[in-house]
Write a protein that holds these residues in place. Structure first.
Motif, PDB file in Angstrom:
ATOM      1  N   VAL A 176       5.825   3.972 -12.968  1.00  0.00           N
ATOM      2  CA  VAL A 176       5.002   5.155 -13.273  1.00  0.00           C
ATOM      3  C   VAL A 176       4.069   4.867 -14.440  1.00  0.00           C
ATOM      4  CG1 VAL A 176       5.064   7.533 -14.122  1.00  0.00           C
ATOM      5  CG2 VAL A 176       6.634   6.814 -12.316  1.00  0.00           C
ATOM      6  N   ARG A 202      -5.726   5.253 -15.559  1.00  0.00           N
ATOM      7  CA  ARG A 202      -6.499   5.701 -16.726  1.00  0.00           C
ATOM      8  C   ARG A 202      -7.614   4.719 -17.044  1.00  0.00           C
ATOM      9  NH1 ARG A 202      -9.544   7.351 -19.351  1.00  0.00           N
ATOM     10  NH2 ARG A 202      -9.500   8.425 -21.379  1.00  0.00           N
ATOM     11  N   SER A 223      -3.578  -0.083  -9.381  1.00  0.00           N
ATOM     12  CA  SER A 223      -2.719   1.104  -9.405  1.00  0.00           C
ATOM     13  C   SER A 223      -2.120   1.371  -8.026  1.00  0.00           C
ATOM     14  CB  SER A 223      -3.519   2.313  -9.885  1.00  0.00           C
ATOM     15  OG  SER A 223      -2.708   3.471  -9.923  1.00  0.00           O
ATOM     16  N   THR A 267       1.899   1.125  -6.803  1.00  0.00           N
ATOM     17  CA  THR A 267       2.528   2.236  -6.086  1.00  0.00           C
ATOM     18  C   THR A 267       3.124   1.771  -4.767  1.00  0.00           C
ATOM     19  OG1 THR A 267       0.968   3.801  -7.092  1.00  0.00           O
ATOM     20  CG2 THR A 267       2.135   4.524  -5.112  1.00  0.00           C
ATOM     21  N   LEU A 304       0.014   4.934 -14.175  1.00  0.00           N
ATOM     22  CA  LEU A 304      -0.776   5.824 -15.028  1.00  0.00           C
ATOM     23  C   LEU A 304      -1.755   5.037 -15.898  1.00  0.00           C
ATOM     24  CD1 LEU A 304       1.920   8.433 -16.147  1.00  0.00           C
ATOM     25  CD2 LEU A 304       0.106   8.727 -14.449  1.00  0.00           C
TER      26      LEU A 304
END
Length: 240
Positions: free
Chosen positions: A13, A21, A219, A223, A17
């Motif tokens: 996570v 970002r 990202s 995931t 994030l």
């Protein structure tokens, strides 16, 4: 086992994030660059500045960057320098820099054009012709010549790697404006070797879009790996 899965989940996570970002930050940088590019385009379309309006301070210079300008002055041909390892159309050569004396006694560095390097002797330069007397120069306001990596002792002489405006002003005992100008238009008679296909100023918007795509891609990859190795694959193994 549960604790290990918890640690992996927290790490995944946090990584998702963080990379997301960074992708959003690059998109914000792209928006800023887009606004800058619009400002640059507007400046290029404005009428040419009068020579007397040329900036005298660095703050004023920032507001005039990429504006067209018409200057009247006299060449300091004896102070011409050649910046080495400069390219135009992918070819190595020299940028020709000559101070232009203005009516008020100050001077401005004019990037007059590009000369190809002699393939037989890199220290030999074919000096371009310099018209005597007062000349009119059509140019575009630009920052001082960009700096390249240099070895000790390469900042003196006719052929140099870089040119520091303040140091050059002290060397010539001149007051130089805190900028330079890129001369435009055809070469003067006797200076036919000079080339002036200066690249258009760009804000590198596409670079930031590319970086954003890389961060968002990373990202998504994190995931996907987490879902496969921590959720789907264990359930398949349990089902067997």
């Amino acid at each position: 086992m549960r604790f290990e899965r918890f640690i992996v989940a927290v790490a995944a996570v946090a990584a998702v994030l963080a990379t997301a970002r960074l992708g959003l930050w690059q998109l914000d940088r792209a928006r800023q660059r887009t606004a800058l590019q619009s400002a640059l385009d507007e400046r290029r379309d404005l009428p040419p500045l009068a020579g007397r309006a040329l900036a005298r301070s660095e703050d004023e210079a920032q507001l005039q960057l990429h504006r067209r300008i018409e200057l009247l002055g006299v060449w300091r041909d004896d102070a011409t320098v050649y910046l080495d390892n400069r390219q135009m159309d992918g070819r190595p050569g020299f940028f020709v820099i000559t101070p232009l004396l203005l009516a008020d006694g100050t001077a401005v560095l004019v990037q007059r054009g590009w000369l190809p390097r002699d393939p037989q002797d890199r220290a030999r330069v074919q000096a371009p012709g310099t018209p005597p007397g007062e000349v009119r120069v059509e140019a575009r306001v630009a920052p001082p010549p960009s700096r390249l990596f240099e070895m000790a002792g390469s900042d003196v002489g006719v052929i140099r790697q870089n040119l520091d405006v303040a140091a050059f002003a002290r060397e010539l005992r001149l007051t130089l404006r805190p900028l330079s100008v890129l001369q435009e238009g055809p070469a003067e008679p006797g200076a036919t070797a000079l080339q002036r296909r200066w690249p258009a100023p760009a804000a590198d918007v596409h670079k930031h879009h590319g970086y954003a795509a890389q961060w968002f891609g990373l990202s998504a990859l994190i995931t996907g790996l987490y879902v496969w190795f921590q959720l789907i694959r264990p359930r398949r193994q349990d089902a067997r």
